[in-house]
Scaffold this motif. Structure first.
Motif, PDB file in Angstrom:
ATOM      1  N   ILE A 146       0.846  -1.201   0.000  1.00 19.43           N
ATOM      2  CA  ILE A 146       0.000   0.000   0.000  1.00 19.43           C
ATOM      3  C   ILE A 146       0.880   1.250   0.000  1.00 19.43           C
ATOM      4  CG2 ILE A 146      -1.588   1.386   1.406  1.00 19.43           C
ATOM      5  CD1 ILE A 146      -2.917  -1.242   2.267  1.00 19.43           C
ATOM      6  N   LYS A 147       1.891   1.254   0.852  1.00 17.29           N
ATOM      7  CA  LYS A 147       2.798   2.399   0.927  1.00 17.29           C
ATOM      8  C   LYS A 147       3.514   2.609  -0.408  1.00 17.29           C
ATOM      9  CE  LYS A 147       5.029   5.652   3.212  1.00 17.29           C
ATOM     10  NZ  LYS A 147       5.928   5.319   4.320  1.00 17.29           N
ATOM     11  N   LYS A 148       3.944   1.521  -1.025  1.00 16.59           N
ATOM     12  CA  LYS A 148       4.671   1.614  -2.293  1.00 16.59           C
ATOM     13  C   LYS A 148       3.794   2.154  -3.407  1.00 16.59           C
ATOM     14  CE  LYS A 148       7.076  -1.298  -5.688  1.00 16.59           C
ATOM     15  NZ  LYS A 148       7.506  -2.701  -5.997  1.00 16.59           N
ATOM     16  N   GLN A 149       2.560   1.664  -3.493  1.00 16.07           N
ATOM     17  CA  GLN A 149       1.691   2.034  -4.608  1.00 16.07           C
ATOM     18  C   GLN A 149       0.980   3.364  -4.419  1.00 16.07           C
ATOM     19  OE1 GLN A 149      -0.948  -0.823  -6.347  1.00 16.07           O
ATOM     20  NE2 GLN A 149       0.387  -2.565  -5.910  1.00 16.07           N
ATOM     21  N   THR A 150       0.653   3.721  -3.179  1.00 15.50           N
ATOM     22  CA  THR A 150      -0.179   4.908  -2.945  1.00 15.50           C
ATOM     23  C   THR A 150       0.511   6.007  -2.158  1.00 15.50           C
ATOM     24  OG1 THR A 150      -1.128   4.162  -0.834  1.00 15.50           O
ATOM     25  CG2 THR A 150      -2.180   3.358  -2.859  1.00 15.50           C
ATOM     26  N   GLN A 151       1.690   5.725  -1.576  1.00 15.77           N
ATOM     27  CA  GLN A 151       2.392   6.654  -0.693  1.00 15.77           C
ATOM     28  C   GLN A 151       1.570   6.995   0.558  1.00 15.77           C
ATOM     29  OE1 GLN A 151       2.260   7.823  -4.330  1.00 15.77           O
ATOM     30  NE2 GLN A 151       3.696   6.111  -4.289  1.00 15.77           N
ATOM     31  N   LEU A 152       0.685   6.074   0.943  1.00 18.70           N
ATOM     32  CA  LEU A 152      -0.144   6.249   2.127  1.00 18.70           C
ATOM     33  C   LEU A 152       0.155   5.135   3.120  1.00 18.70           C
ATOM     34  CD1 LEU A 152      -3.545   6.944   0.328  1.00 18.70           C
ATOM     35  CD2 LEU A 152      -2.030   8.655   1.342  1.00 18.70           C
ATOM     36  N   THR A 153      -0.112   5.394   4.401  1.00 16.56           N
ATOM     37  CA  THR A 153       0.120   4.374   5.421  1.00 16.56           C
ATOM     38  C   THR A 153      -1.191   3.730   5.856  1.00 16.56           C
ATOM     39  OG1 THR A 153      -0.003   5.953   7.256  1.00 16.56           O
ATOM     40  CG2 THR A 153       2.165   5.571   6.257  1.00 16.56           C
ATOM     41  N   ALA A 154      -1.067   2.486   6.284  1.00 16.88           N
ATOM     42  CA  ALA A 154      -2.211   1.735   6.795  1.00 16.88           C
ATOM     43  C   ALA A 154      -1.810   1.049   8.087  1.00 16.88           C
ATOM     44  CB  ALA A 154      -2.669   0.693   5.775  1.00 16.88           C
ATOM     45  N   SER A 155      -2.776   0.864   8.965  1.00 21.92           N
ATOM     46  CA  SER A 155      -2.549   0.105  10.191  1.00 21.92           C
ATOM     47  C   SER A 155      -3.296  -1.215  10.092  1.00 21.92           C
ATOM     48  CB  SER A 155      -3.022   0.899  11.406  1.00 21.92           C
ATOM     49  OG  SER A 155      -2.232   2.070  11.584  1.00 21.92           O
ATOM     50  N   ALA A 156      -2.802  -2.220  10.820  1.00 19.79           N
ATOM     51  CA  ALA A 156      -3.385  -3.558  10.711  1.00 19.79           C
ATOM     52  C   ALA A 156      -3.603  -4.178  12.080  1.00 19.79           C
ATOM     53  CB  ALA A 156      -2.477  -4.468   9.879  1.00 19.79           C
ATOM     54  N   GLY A 157      -4.684  -4.924  12.175  1.00 18.28           N
ATOM     55  CA  GLY A 157      -4.934  -5.777  13.324  1.00 18.28           C
ATOM     56  C   GLY A 157      -4.977  -7.212  12.824  1.00 18.28           C
ATOM     57  N   VAL A 158      -4.307  -8.112  13.525  1.00 20.40           N
ATOM     58  CA  VAL A 158      -4.255  -9.518  13.120  1.00 20.40           C
ATOM     59  C   VAL A 158      -4.734 -10.354  14.299  1.00 20.40           C
ATOM     60  CG1 VAL A 158      -2.814 -11.391  12.231  1.00 20.40           C
ATOM     61  CG2 VAL A 158      -2.239  -9.007  11.686  1.00 20.40           C
ATOM     62  N   SER A 159      -5.755 -11.182  14.061  1.00 23.28           N
ATOM     63  CA  SER A 159      -6.254 -12.004  15.156  1.00 23.28           C
ATOM     64  C   SER A 159      -7.068 -13.168  14.608  1.00 23.28           C
ATOM     65  CB  SER A 159      -7.082 -11.161  16.132  1.00 23.28           C
ATOM     66  OG  SER A 159      -7.232 -11.843  17.364  1.00 23.28           O
ATOM     67  N   TYR A 160      -7.787 -13.830  15.516  1.00 18.97           N
ATOM     68  CA  TYR A 160      -8.518 -15.037  15.157  1.00 18.97           C
ATOM     69  C   TYR A 160      -9.994 -14.784  14.908  1.00 18.97           C
ATOM     70  CZ  TYR A 160      -9.737 -14.836  20.118  1.00 18.97           C
ATOM     71  OH  TYR A 160     -10.192 -14.421  21.352  1.00 18.97           O
ATOM     72  N   ASN A 161     -10.461 -13.543  15.070  1.00 19.14           N
ATOM     73  CA  ASN A 161     -11.831 -13.223  14.699  1.00 19.14           C
ATOM     74  C   ASN A 161     -11.950 -11.751  14.308  1.00 19.14           C
ATOM     75  OD1 ASN A 161     -12.439 -11.594  17.069  1.00 19.14           O
ATOM     76  ND2 ASN A 161     -12.825 -13.467  18.234  1.00 19.14           N
ATOM     77  N   LYS A 162     -13.075 -11.386  13.756  1.00 16.35           N
ATOM     78  CA  LYS A 162     -13.275 -10.053  13.204  1.00 16.35           C
ATOM     79  C   LYS A 162     -13.302  -8.985  14.296  1.00 16.35           C
ATOM     80  CE  LYS A 162     -16.506  -9.851   9.937  1.00 16.35           C
ATOM     81  NZ  LYS A 162     -17.774 -10.128   9.229  1.00 16.35           N
TER      82      LYS A 162
END
Length: 379
Positions: A146-162
């Motif tokens: 995302i950073k490479k293609q759009t020059q924007l940052t994103a945050s992520a949450g990783v877990s076992y459910n939504k």
């Protein structure tokens, strides 16, 4: 030492869910495209007396400026705030770029709005198309691309459910990642303030505080019968969520049934002028939510609840999709006129846009009903 995290080990029976949330999306796009705005407090939205902030840069958030805030309030909090007119077509195009990145890793993508989505990368579910085998690594790859293609940052949450993945994505913003393993879920939820639970707005949180319920741990200490007695049909959701449980499946390309919001007022609106002024604010906020979702619909519904708790609704459907705010405003005001003059005070007002594009082809799933309830917002 071998990795013992079920999220990253190929362990069967554990789902691997990533929630990606762009950082201050609309405002960040404006700062990207207009270098003179970088490092400055920026609000996307109208600066007029009845304008509403659609998005705020992190420089503006330091002063307490937030989305859905009246522009006059935002300007008072941050006198140097720079208002920028929205460019939703640009935001939609960037959103399409981002979703294409998601699809390189999994076809199980559930967009929530232009700037956030769930991605299921569980191999057993057909996710993890590149065979990475590590959910955290996939999330980092997505953020980097995302950073490479759009020059924007994103945050992520990783877990076992939504439920937990979505909350986790907000933990280390901006430009951060948070991983919550299955054995950490219940404790992670226990320390959350109740306002972090979806669907718990200011009024519900106030009711909870009176019952000495302030955190996820306090919710977990209550029986489901107790929660049902005080919070009605939300009881099951609150009971499970407070234990870190969420069995909802990802709905790839889920079709929204409606977009809207409502507000309960601390003091009843007793004059037509009060009602009209409050209604203009709701029009602004709901239209911003509609734009953010990227939705188009044909049916506008007004909801009003009077001081005696009597509730009325009025709806009107167009023979075409409502394309702009002016048309949405005109239909909404026409509906408001149908319940005027006010005979007694109005304690709640709400607007919804339904009959959305593509919704007629979607199934009437429990998932849609659950999401609809959780996404209804109080402002």
């Amino acid at each position: 030492m071998a990795d013992t995290n079920p999220l990253d080990s190929g362990h069967t029976g554990i789902r691997k869910i990533i929630h990606i949330d762009m950082d201050a999306f609309f405002a960040s796009v404006e700062q990207r495209d207009h270098p003179e705005l970088r490092g400055k407090p920026v609000a996307v939205g109208g600066s007029a007396a009845r304008g509403v902030v659609a998005a705020a840069s992190y420089e503006a958030r330091v002063f307490g400026v937030r989305s859905a805030m009246p522009s006059v309030t935002a300007k008072r909090k941050c006198p140097d705030l720079i208002f920028v007119k929205h460019r939703f077509e640009v935001y939609r195009e960037v959103s399409r770029q981002i979703r294409a990145i998601f699809k390189t890793h999994s076809d199980l993508v559930e967009p929530l709005s232009l700037d956030e989505a769930y991605i299921d990368v569980t191999p057993e579910n057909g996710g993890d198309k590149m065979g990475i085998g590590n959910a955290t690594r996939i999330a980092e790859m997505i953020r980097a691309e995302i950073k490479k293609q759009t020059q924007l940052t994103a945050s992520a949450g990783v877990s076992y459910n939504k439920f937990i993945a979505k909350i986790a994505s907000d933990q280390n913003k901006p430009d951060g990642i948070c991983v919550i393993k299955p054995h950490q879920g219940a404790e992670f939820v226990a320390q959350l303030p109740v306002r972090r639970f979806f669907g718990v707005g200011p009024k519900t949180a106030e009711r909870m505080a009176k019952l000495d319920i302030h955190t996820g741990a306090d919710l977990r200490a209550q029986s489901e019968d107790f929660l049902r007695q005080h919070f009605g049909k939300s009881a099951g959701y609150l009971f499970r969520a407070s234990r870190g449980i969420d069995h909802r499946e990802l709905r790839a390309n889920r079709i929204r049934k409606s977009v809207g919001g409502e507000r309960t007022y601390g003091e009843d609106l007793v004059t037509d002028t009060d009602l009209q002024d409050a209604f203009e604010n709701i029009i602004n906020i709901v239209w911003n939510s509609i734009e953010k979702s990227g939705s188009r619909g044909r049916t506008v519904t007004l909801k009003a609840k009077y001081a005696d708790f009597r509730q009325v609704t009025r709806s009107k459907s167009a023979d075409h999709y409502v394309e702009n705010k002016q048309e949405f405003s005109e239909i909404s005001r026409e509906l408001l006129e149908q319940i005027m003059p006010v005979e007694n005070g109005v304690r709640l007002l709400g607007l919804t846009l339904a009959n959305l594009e593509g919704a007629e082809d979607s199934e009437n799933e429990n998932e849609d009903r659950t999401k609809s309830a959780q996404e209804a917002f109080e402002f």
